[in-house]
Design a protein around this motif. Structure first.
Motif, PDB file in Angstrom:
ATOM      1  N   ALA A   8       2.994  -3.748 -11.982  1.00  0.00           N
ATOM      2  CA  ALA A   8       2.065  -3.477 -13.081  1.00  0.00           C
ATOM      3  C   ALA A   8       1.504  -2.061 -12.994  1.00  0.00           C
ATOM      4  CB  ALA A   8       0.925  -4.497 -13.063  1.00  0.00           C
ATOM      5  N   LEU A   9       1.240  -1.606 -11.782  1.00  0.00           N
ATOM      6  CA  LEU A   9       0.714  -0.257 -11.601  1.00  0.00           C
ATOM      7  C   LEU A   9       1.708   0.788 -12.090  1.00  0.00           C
ATOM      8  CD1 LEU A   9      -1.592   1.486 -10.321  1.00  0.00           C
ATOM      9  CD2 LEU A   9      -0.231   1.465  -8.210  1.00  0.00           C
ATOM     10  N   ALA A  10       2.992   0.521 -11.876  1.00  0.00           N
ATOM     11  CA  ALA A  10       4.021   1.491 -12.255  1.00  0.00           C
ATOM     12  C   ALA A  10       4.470   1.363 -13.699  1.00  0.00           C
ATOM     13  CB  ALA A  10       5.243   1.322 -11.338  1.00  0.00           C
ATOM     14  N   ALA A  11       4.139   0.242 -14.349  1.00  0.00           N
ATOM     15  CA  ALA A  11       4.665  -0.035 -15.692  1.00  0.00           C
ATOM     16  C   ALA A  11       4.152   0.976 -16.704  1.00  0.00           C
ATOM     17  CB  ALA A  11       4.274  -1.441 -16.124  1.00  0.00           C
ATOM     18  N   PRO A  12       5.002   1.397 -17.643  1.00  0.00           N
ATOM     19  CA  PRO A  12       4.533   2.273 -18.722  1.00  0.00           C
ATOM     20  C   PRO A  12       3.561   1.522 -19.614  1.00  0.00           C
ATOM     21  CG  PRO A  12       6.767   1.521 -19.167  1.00  0.00           C
ATOM     22  CD  PRO A  12       6.439   1.071 -17.772  1.00  0.00           C
ATOM     23  N   LYS A  13       2.636   2.246 -20.202  1.00  0.00           N
ATOM     24  CA  LYS A  13       1.669   1.603 -21.089  1.00  0.00           C
ATOM     25  C   LYS A  13       2.379   0.912 -22.241  1.00  0.00           C
ATOM     26  CE  LYS A  13      -2.104   4.811 -20.080  1.00  0.00           C
ATOM     27  NZ  LYS A  13      -3.038   5.823 -20.635  1.00  0.00           N
ATOM     28  N   GLY A  14       1.924  -0.301 -22.540  1.00  0.00           N
ATOM     29  CA  GLY A  14       2.499  -1.030 -23.662  1.00  0.00           C
ATOM     30  C   GLY A  14       3.624  -1.951 -23.269  1.00  0.00           C
TER      31      GLY A  14
ATOM     32  N   VAL B 105       5.048 -12.232  -3.937  1.00  0.00           N
ATOM     33  CA  VAL B 105       5.182 -12.154  -5.387  1.00  0.00           C
ATOM     34  C   VAL B 105       3.899 -11.641  -6.025  1.00  0.00           C
ATOM     35  CG1 VAL B 105       5.451 -13.517  -7.507  1.00  0.00           C
ATOM     36  CG2 VAL B 105       6.998 -13.884  -5.574  1.00  0.00           C
ATOM     37  N   ARG B 106       2.757 -12.177  -5.599  1.00  0.00           N
ATOM     38  CA  ARG B 106       1.473 -11.731  -6.170  1.00  0.00           C
ATOM     39  C   ARG B 106       1.254 -10.239  -5.902  1.00  0.00           C
ATOM     40  NH1 ARG B 106      -0.275 -16.676  -3.963  1.00  0.00           N
ATOM     41  NH2 ARG B 106      -1.391 -15.639  -2.251  1.00  0.00           N
ATOM     42  N   ARG B 107       1.476  -9.811  -4.678  1.00  0.00           N
ATOM     43  CA  ARG B 107       1.254  -8.400  -4.351  1.00  0.00           C
ATOM     44  C   ARG B 107       2.292  -7.504  -5.042  1.00  0.00           C
ATOM     45  NH1 ARG B 107      -1.875  -6.357  -0.652  1.00  0.00           N
ATOM     46  NH2 ARG B 107      -1.941  -4.857  -2.382  1.00  0.00           N
ATOM     47  N   TRP B 108       3.522  -7.982  -5.108  1.00  0.00           N
ATOM     48  CA  TRP B 108       4.591  -7.219  -5.758  1.00  0.00           C
ATOM     49  C   TRP B 108       4.281  -7.017  -7.239  1.00  0.00           C
ATOM     50  CZ3 TRP B 108       8.484  -4.327  -4.089  1.00  0.00           C
ATOM     51  CH2 TRP B 108       9.502  -3.986  -4.986  1.00  0.00           C
ATOM     52  N   ASN B 109       3.810  -8.047  -7.898  1.00  0.00           N
ATOM     53  CA  ASN B 109       3.484  -7.920  -9.323  1.00  0.00           C
ATOM     54  C   ASN B 109       2.383  -6.901  -9.561  1.00  0.00           C
ATOM     55  OD1 ASN B 109       5.435  -9.744 -10.073  1.00  0.00           O
ATOM     56  ND2 ASN B 109       4.041 -11.483 -10.243  1.00  0.00           N
ATOM     57  N   GLU B 110       1.452  -6.776  -8.614  1.00  0.00           N
ATOM     58  CA  GLU B 110       0.421  -5.743  -8.732  1.00  0.00           C
ATOM     59  C   GLU B 110       1.062  -4.355  -8.718  1.00  0.00           C
ATOM     60  OE1 GLU B 110      -2.305  -6.213  -5.517  1.00  0.00           O
ATOM     61  OE2 GLU B 110      -2.718  -8.336  -5.967  1.00  0.00           O
TER      62      GLU B 110
ATOM     63  N   GLU C 216       0.828  -1.205   0.000  1.00  0.00           N
ATOM     64  CA  GLU C 216       0.000   0.000   0.000  1.00  0.00           C
ATOM     65  C   GLU C 216       0.865   1.259   0.000  1.00  0.00           C
ATOM     66  OE1 GLU C 216      -3.262   0.166  -0.640  1.00  0.00           O
ATOM     67  OE2 GLU C 216      -2.818  -1.966  -1.009  1.00  0.00           O
ATOM     68  N   HIS C 217       1.924   1.250   0.770  1.00  0.00           N
ATOM     69  CA  HIS C 217       2.865   2.371   0.721  1.00  0.00           C
ATOM     70  C   HIS C 217       3.457   2.501  -0.682  1.00  0.00           C
ATOM     71  CE1 HIS C 217       3.207   3.968   4.783  1.00  0.00           C
ATOM     72  NE2 HIS C 217       3.224   2.744   5.285  1.00  0.00           N
ATOM     73  N   GLY C 218       3.817   1.366  -1.283  1.00  0.00           N
ATOM     74  CA  GLY C 218       4.368   1.388  -2.628  1.00  0.00           C
ATOM     75  C   GLY C 218       3.383   1.936  -3.644  1.00  0.00           C
TER      76      GLY C 218
END
Length: 398
Positions: free
Chosen positions: A385-391, A377-382, A205-207
């Motif tokens: 993904a939230l931070a990933a650039p589109k595409g 791992v599951r929470r980290w991947n979320e 949540e902090h992340g």
């Protein structure tokens, strides 16, 4: 007819391209290196032991590959330099400070009931090879890093908003974030090396808040990614590995690794034997392990900023100026080259953190696969993904 090569499953931190020709000439048989990212290598090692002969990664991966019985024990009587391996690799904790998390020795020795512990036996799970003490990189323009950037808390300091990136590897990046949040007084942990589900949730949540506010930039997965992102001015601070710092220096980026007062995040690499090895192929695997500890490989990885578990063998293969800079923390007597032979360190520079022993006494936590790793791992991947650039294509979870 040429015999089938010895297959070594590895990652990009292994400079195998600078080792292969020499090793094949010395050993008299071919080698095949199967390079993957950290997550893919770990998964392949666990589920496909027939697809490789040697697994080359890190001690914090052992909970997974040993649990799946993908690897077999190593007989220390067949390791020529076993008695020369240093105490950082074999002894509980590190000199002067235990550190939290997966201390290498805690998973080193194979017990009679097939469990792993730091109680010495004649069998080991993974042969200790190279190791390091990591923190984060700082682009130094206008900054005296050794005086101004002295805590993990800087990763969440609003001063650097929008110019910070973490590594996309939960057993590593999550601890960079955790160390930063704890140092900044935003979180505390009962045991950071073995977080509870509630602690993982709060960490993520902090992340998420840091991503949504724009403080954290997209995470990086391959070690060369930060180079371009520092070059174009996107980043000022980032999780980093030593070879990337060397690469950045070579590219003319003014960069330095921080020495956090809270301590480094340590890690230790090693090599395992696949469970399928027998007979001549097993003999060849032992020959490779012994070759790796004989000095030449240690001299190559030293120029990446890594330490080897048999330092005296490395010392015999390194010019004095290289040894003094990389191991002893002394000013570079001359310009020094990287593993590829290209100038990377200027005369007079001093390695951040000083000598190997001083850095080893300053470990706060070791890279770790905790009890709730799958949930992390599951929470980290979320979060990634939230931070990933589109595409950007998302990798699969481990």
């Amino acid at each position: 007819m040429m015999s089938a090569p010895l297959r070594i499953l590895t990652t990009e931190i292994q400079p195998w391209r600078f080792l292969q020709a020499r090793a094949e000439a010395d050993l008299g048989f071919p080698l095949e290196f199967i390079e993957m990212d950290f997550i893919s290598a770990q998964r392949t090692a666990a589920v496909d032991p027939a697809g490789y002969d040697i697994y080359d990664q890190c001690f914090h991966n052992l909970d997974i590959v040993w649990y799946w019985r993908a690897i077999q024990a190593i007989d220390t009587r067949r390791i020529d330099r076993w008695d020369e391996i240093d105490d950082i690799s074999r002894m509980p904790g590190t000199p002067g400070q235990n550190g939290r998390g997966d201390v290498p020795s805690s998973r080193l020795f194979v017990q009679h009931d097939a469990t792993l512990s730091d109680s010495p036996t004649g069998r080991i799970s993974m042969l200790p090879t190279f190791y390091n003490f990591d923190s984060f990189a700082v682009e130094t323009t206008g900054i005296d890093v050794d005086r101004e950037v002295t805590s993990w808390a800087e990763l969440v300091n609003p001063r650097w908003a929008g110019r910070v990136a973490l590594v996309d590897e939960p057993a590593i990046g999550a601890f960079d974030l955790a160390m930063a949040l704890q140092a900044a007084g935003r979180m505390s942990f009962r045991d950071m090396g073995n977080m509870s589900v509630a602690e993982i949730d709060l960490l993520i949540e902090h992340g998420r808040a840091l991503v949504q506010s724009g403080h954290l930039r997209p995470f990086w997965l391959r070690a060369n990614e930060p180079v371009e992102r520092f070059l174009d001015g996107e980043l000022k601070l980032a999780s980093i590995w030593s070879p990337t710092i060397v690469q950045m220096k070579r590219a003319g980026i003014r960069v330095r690794q921080a020495r956090p007062v809270e301590g480094y995040r340590g890690w230790h690499g090693g090599m395992c034997l696949s469970r399928h090895l027998t007979g001549e192929r097993l003999d060849r695997a032992y020959a490779w392990l012994n070759w790796y500890l004989d000095g030449f490989a240690g001299a190559v990885v030293a120029r990446q900023g890594y330490y080897m578990s048999v330092p005296e063998r490395v010392k015999a293969c390194l010019p004095q100026a290289d040894w003094d800079y990389w191991y002893e923390g002394l000013p570079a007597a001359t310009d020094l080259c990287d593993a590829s032979g290209r100038p990377a360190v200027r005369a007079g520079e001093v390695r951040s953190g000083g000598a190997r022993r001083a850095r080893a006494r300053h470990v706060a936590i070791w890279n770790t696969t905790m009890d709730e790793h799958n949930y992390l791992v599951r929470r980290w991947n979320e979060l990634v993904a939230l931070a990933a650039p589109k595409g950007r294509a998302q990798r699969r979870a481990s």
